[in-house]
Scaffold this active site. Structure first.
Site, PDB file in Angstrom:
ATOM      1  N   HIS A 216      67.347  28.671  39.775  1.00 26.38           N
ATOM      2  CA  HIS A 216      68.418  28.541  40.762  1.00 26.38           C
ATOM      3  C   HIS A 216      68.110  29.372  42.005  1.00 26.38           C
ATOM      4  CE1 HIS A 216      70.899  26.091  38.344  1.00 26.38           C
ATOM      5  NE2 HIS A 216      71.355  27.020  37.530  1.00 26.38           N
ATOM      6  N   GLU A 458      50.444  10.183  30.820  1.00 26.80           N
ATOM      7  CA  GLU A 458      50.765  11.599  30.634  1.00 26.80           C
ATOM      8  C   GLU A 458      50.177  12.153  29.348  1.00 26.80           C
ATOM      9  OE1 GLU A 458      55.154  12.243  31.912  1.00 26.80           O
ATOM     10  OE2 GLU A 458      55.016  10.224  31.097  1.00 26.80           O
ATOM     11  N   CYS A 529      51.811  11.565  40.357  1.00 20.83           N
ATOM     12  CA  CYS A 529      53.136  12.062  40.731  1.00 20.83           C
ATOM     13  C   CYS A 529      53.436  13.448  40.163  1.00 20.83           C
ATOM     14  CB  CYS A 529      54.224  11.076  40.289  1.00 20.83           C
ATOM     15  SG  CYS A 529      54.291  10.803  38.507  1.00 20.83           S
TER      16      CYS A 529
END
Length: 605
Positions: A216, A458, A529
């Site tokens: 955060h 992946e 990506c």
């Protein structure tokens, strides 16, 4: 662009010349992780906000109802405070960042946590402050021990709400902003509440003991454009308020009592970065085309619909990865087909004619949506997740596929399946997609029957058998984060072995080359990506491997675009030929860095 950037003094060279500390100098350096770029200079203000000792006392059974009433009142008061902070952030920096507080509201309303507090009140007959603190601390401790950044952030959410509820139960005022003049804020950790409460006009920079690039603190600091460094370990125990300091948000360096030489050095850094930033801004409307005329599609990764505004603002050509599972998290029920359709439609229309590549959800394991009952797994990252999860939950999977198909009629939408491990899995996913097409056709609902379909690579097994996967799809998209972890067995959030997480590992390059060769053989395109796509020291390697598309965080688009525009595909291909003969990750990285320094050294931090 290339000419003007080359005229600048190399930023990488300036960093290499950071003055050494002398025995006479009072300068102290603390090394962490840079998460929000920029240089801050000022005095330190240390925030030490340990929760005060909580009184623990027994209550009579007849007092339980009164304690429950106090608890409910404190929850209501906490909810009001969170909503006020959410509104404050929304007005200051936008609704997207204010959404961070949604998780806090969910904690306040979490029936599992609340019911546990009420149960222990009835059984233990202790005051509610003590019981709530114990229950919430146990939840937070359990989540905090899991090696996953998303779940560790949820632990911090619980701690933040716990602090606030306890203060309200104690009748104490919420934490107030730190007083004083403009300062560099140093804290053990900053919760969203702390960040929302501080006077952002007086905070020059942020440095914390804890944190990661996805924390955060990092998110809010970047949104507020405040330089920040996290992961400084025990810096709060070693510095005092009032000390002069310099914070480097690029490299994560906090320098206390900087010498005149260090201050002068960073003055040069600021000048160079200001010039580079001005040059990069010019690129927004230009394409990512190499010096020898090869165009690379440069897309952006997003998580929430509101993120779409940053795509065009940074000059990206559409969205290369839309992480749809964020629609499913932090809610009590699954979104229906119509809700998903409306969301995908809005995003598709916002970026058209550029593409929107939607990844079907990567739920399961550590990320479970509301309304799905699953048992715990010992290793969720190798467990029941993504396409495996989807194929066993068609009642959840098919509404998403139908929603994506419907949105495809209104924009340049493409779909890709995550965590494909082999051909049988891919074929089954395509069969389910065909069923959804038939259902829509029977209902006379329009969709683009020619929508491109891709497989995410992946898992090493998918890369190794990419030759058999390629005929089934229109494109590959390599998710390097997981591919690297699985290929070299390194959990990149495990501090003990994080140094072994090496994107330039020879095995990783060979796996990517397998995918590239299969794509070329079957005349489909392939992109990347994962985080590797945004690391400009590796851009020459990726271009040399033949990548057609790169998708990165929106904020990284200008730098990656500049890197692409300053190299030729031909020289990158020669680099890869040399790199594939090397057997050391460090040697491969250095070879790539050598070309990067020659062509765009000023971009390297």
């Amino acid at each position: 662009m290339a000419h003007s950037l080359e005229s600048l003094c190399s930023f990488a060279d300036i960093r290499a010349n950071l003055p050494a500390m002398t025995d006479e100098s009072a300068e102290t350096r603390f090394h962490g992780v840079g998460v929000s770029p920029g240089i801050a200079r000022g005095n330190i203000q240390v925030m030490r906000d340990e929760l005060e000792e909580i009184d623990r006392y027994s209550i009579a059974p007849s007092q339980v109802s009164a304690e429950i009433a106090r608890f409910e009142s404190a929850l209501v008061q906490t909810r009001i405070q969170i909503l006020e902070m959410q509104q404050k952030i929304a007005e200051a920096i936008g609704t997207k960042d204010a959404g961070i507080f949604d998780a806090h509201l969910l904690v306040v309303e979490d029936r599992t946590l609340i019911d546990e507090v009420l149960r222990k009140l009835e059984c233990d007959h202790l005051n509610v402050e003590a019981i709530f603190h114990d229950v919430a601390a146990k939840y937070a401790e359990t989540l905090g021990q899991i090696d996953d950044p998303y779940l560790r952030e949820r632990a911090l959410d619980i701690q933040d709400v716990m602090r606030r509820v306890v203060r309200n139960l104690q009748g104490k005022a919420p934490m107030m902003p730190l007083p004083g003049e403009a300062h560099i804020l140093v804290a053990h950790n900053l919760t969203p509440s702390d960040t929302a409460s501080m006077d952002r006009h007086r905070v020059l920079g942020i440095a914390t003991d804890l944190g990661s690039r996805t924390s955060h603190t990092a998110i809010m600091a970047r949104s507020l454009a405040i330089p920040a460094a996290v992961g400084l370990h025990d810096v709060t125990e070693k510095v005092e308020s009032g000390a002069a300091a310099l914070l480097d948000g690029y490299t994560g360096l906090l320098i206390v009592n900087p010498s005149p030489e260090t201050v002068a050095y960073y003055g040069k850094v600021e000048v160079r970065q200001s010039e580079v930033s001005k040059e990069l801004a010019v690129l927004r409307e230009r394409s990512a085309t190499t010096r020898d005329g090869d165009h690379i599609v440069l897309s952006a990764n997003i998580e929430l619909p509101d993120d779409v505004t940053s795509v065009s603002a940074n000059g990206a050509e559409g969205i290369g990865l839309y992480r749809t599972e964020f629609l499913y998290l932090d809610r009590d029920s699954l979104p229906g087909e119509e809700e998903q359709y409306q969301t995908y439609r809005r995003v598709a229309e916002s970026v058209r004619p550029h593409p929107l590549i939607i990844r079907t959800f990567d739920l399961g394991g550590d990320k479970i949506a509301g309304g799905i009952d699953v048992s715990d797994e010992l290793n969720p990252f190798l467990g029941w997740r993504a396409i495996r999860f989807c194929l066993e939950h068609l009642e959840v999977f098919k509404p998403q596929l139908r929603a994506i198909l419907r949105a495809s009629e209104l924009g340049n939408v493409k779909l890709m399946f995550p965590m494909i491990s082999g051909k049988a899995e891919l074929v089954r996913a395509l069969e389910v997609l065909d069923e959804c097409k038939s259902e829509l056709a029977s209902a006379n609902i329009p969709f683009n029957a020619e929508m491109q379909i891709g497989a995410m690579i992946e898992i090493p097994s998918a890369a190794i058998c990419s030759e058999s996967l390629a005929p089934e799809v229109d494109f590959f998209s390599i998710g390097t984060n997981d591919l690297i972890q699985y290929a070299i067995a390194v959990d990149r959030v495990n501090e003990r072995i994080a140094h072994l997480y090496e994107p330039s590992h020879p095995a990783v390059l060979r796996l990517i080359k397998m995918v590239a060769d299969a794509a070329r053989e079957h005349k489909i395109w392939f992109g990347i990506c994962g985080e590797m796509a945004g690391e400009i020291e590796l851009t020459p390697l990726l271009l040399g491997l033949g990548v057609d598309e790169l998708s990165v965080s929106p904020a990284l688009v200008p730098r990656v675009k500049s890197a692409i525009r300053n190299v030729s595909r031909e020289e990158c291909e020669k680099l890869v030929e040399e790199a594939l003969l090397l057997d050391s990750p460090a040697a491969i990285l250095e070879r790539s860095l050598q070309l990067a320094r020659e062509r765009y050294g000023e971009l390297l931090g």
